[in-house]
Enzyme design. Structure first.
Site, PDB file in Angstrom:
ATOM      1  N   MET A 129      14.139   6.584  -6.422  1.00 39.62           N
ATOM      2  CA  MET A 129      15.242   5.372  -7.522  1.00 39.62           C
ATOM      3  C   MET A 129      14.218   4.164  -8.034  1.00 39.62           C
ATOM      4  SD  MET A 129      17.384   7.900  -7.445  1.00 39.62           S
ATOM      5  CE  MET A 129      17.897   8.957  -6.533  1.00 39.62           C
ATOM      6  N   CYS A 130      13.145   4.257  -7.389  1.00 36.32           N
ATOM      7  CA  CYS A 130      11.849   2.602  -8.406  1.00 36.32           C
ATOM      8  C   CYS A 130      12.495   2.820 -10.189  1.00 36.32           C
ATOM      9  CB  CYS A 130      11.408   2.446  -7.938  1.00 36.32           C
ATOM     10  SG  CYS A 130      11.459   1.587  -5.704  1.00 36.32           S
ATOM     11  N   HIS A 131      12.233   1.765 -10.917  1.00 35.26           N
ATOM     12  CA  HIS A 131      12.109   2.375 -12.282  1.00 35.26           C
ATOM     13  C   HIS A 131      10.296   2.059 -12.121  1.00 35.26           C
ATOM     14  CE1 HIS A 131      16.075   0.971 -12.666  1.00 35.26           C
ATOM     15  NE2 HIS A 131      16.217   1.774 -13.617  1.00 35.26           N
ATOM     16  N   ASP A 181      -5.321   4.381   8.716  1.00 33.80           N
ATOM     17  CA  ASP A 181      -6.482   6.072   9.025  1.00 33.80           C
ATOM     18  C   ASP A 181      -7.764   5.563   8.954  1.00 33.80           C
ATOM     19  OD1 ASP A 181      -7.201   8.347   7.875  1.00 33.80           O
ATOM     20  OD2 ASP A 181      -7.805   7.178   5.429  1.00 33.80           O
ATOM     21  N   MET A 193      10.685  -3.941  -3.710  1.00 36.65           N
ATOM     22  CA  MET A 193       9.664  -2.620  -3.204  1.00 36.65           C
ATOM     23  C   MET A 193       8.060  -2.263  -3.458  1.00 36.65           C
ATOM     24  SD  MET A 193      12.288  -0.827  -2.110  1.00 36.65           S
ATOM     25  CE  MET A 193      11.091  -0.007  -1.220  1.00 36.65           C
ATOM     26  N   GLU A 194       7.883  -3.159  -4.586  1.00 33.69           N
ATOM     27  CA  GLU A 194       6.125  -2.807  -5.536  1.00 33.69           C
ATOM     28  C   GLU A 194       5.909  -3.309  -4.093  1.00 33.69           C
ATOM     29  OE1 GLU A 194       8.432  -1.503  -8.166  1.00 33.69           O
ATOM     30  OE2 GLU A 194       8.772  -3.219  -6.995  1.00 33.69           O
TER      31      GLU A 194
END
Length: 158
Positions: free
Chosen positions: A74-76, A127, A112-113
Site C-alpha cells: 500500500m506504499c505510494h 547475507d 516506510m522508506e
C-alpha cells in the site's frame, strides 16, 4: 477507528493522497544486528568473502528505500530527494547499528522508506556474513523520528 488502508467495503485500498499539500518530509529509522566476534571483525575490517560488507550494506539500504513501494503493497511510489545511511559498530557487544535518513517533497511520509532501508541493509549484512555466523540476530528496527505532514513531528523517547 477506521484503518486508512481499508475502504467502506472493508477491502484493501491505497490511500488517496491527491487532496494533500506537498511538503518537506523526513524520517530516520534504525536497527541492530548482533553477531559473533569473528563475524564482527570480518564486517568492520571488510574481510567478507563477498566483498566490502559495510559499503554493500549502505548501497542495499539506499536501494531498499528507493524500492519500498514495490515491496510494501500500500506504499505510494515517492520521488526521494535524499537517502543517507549511517553504520555504527559497537565492539563491546559485537553489533552494528544501521540508521537510514530519508527525505522527499511529497504528499505522504517517508517512514516506510526509512524502515525498509534499515531492514534491507541489515539483511545484507546477514547475507554477507552468514558463512561465518548463522546465529546473527537482527533487532530493534524502529522509526526514530519523522518530520512533516499533517500528523506533525515524531521523536522517539528512549
Amino acid at each position: 477507528m477506521q484503518l486508512t488502508h481499508l475502504n467502506e467495503h472493508n477491502n484493501p485500498t491505497m490511500v488517496d493522497v491527491s487532496p494533500k499539500e506537498i511538503s518537506q518530509r523526513e524520517a530516520y529509522a534504525s536497527g541492530i544486528i548482533s553477531m559473533s566476534k569473528e563475524a564482527f571483525e570480518a564486517a568492520i575490517n571488510d574481510r567478507g568473502k563477498k566483498g566490502s560488507i559495510t559499503q554493500t550494506a549502505i548501497i542495499a539500504a539506499i536501494m531498499g528505500s528507493k524500492k519500498t513501494s514495490e515491496l510494501i503493497p500500500m506504499c505510494h511510489p515517492l520521488m526521494l530527494s535524499k537517502v543517507n545511511v549511517d553504520i555504527n559498530p559497537d565492539s563491546s557487544s559485537y553489533s552494528i547499528k544501521l540508521g537510514v535518513l530519508v527525505k522527499c517533497e511529497g504528499k505522504t511520509g517517508v517512514e516506510m522508506e526509512a524502515i525498509t532501508g534499515v531492514s534491507i541493509g541489515l539483511l545484507t549484512i546477514y547475507d554477507m556474513l552468514k558463512a561465518i555466523d548463522k546465529s546473527m540476530s537482527i533487532s530493534e528496527i524502529k522509526l526514530e523520528s519523522k518530520r512533516g505532514g499533517k500528523s506533525g513531528d515524531f521523536h522517539r523517547q528512549n
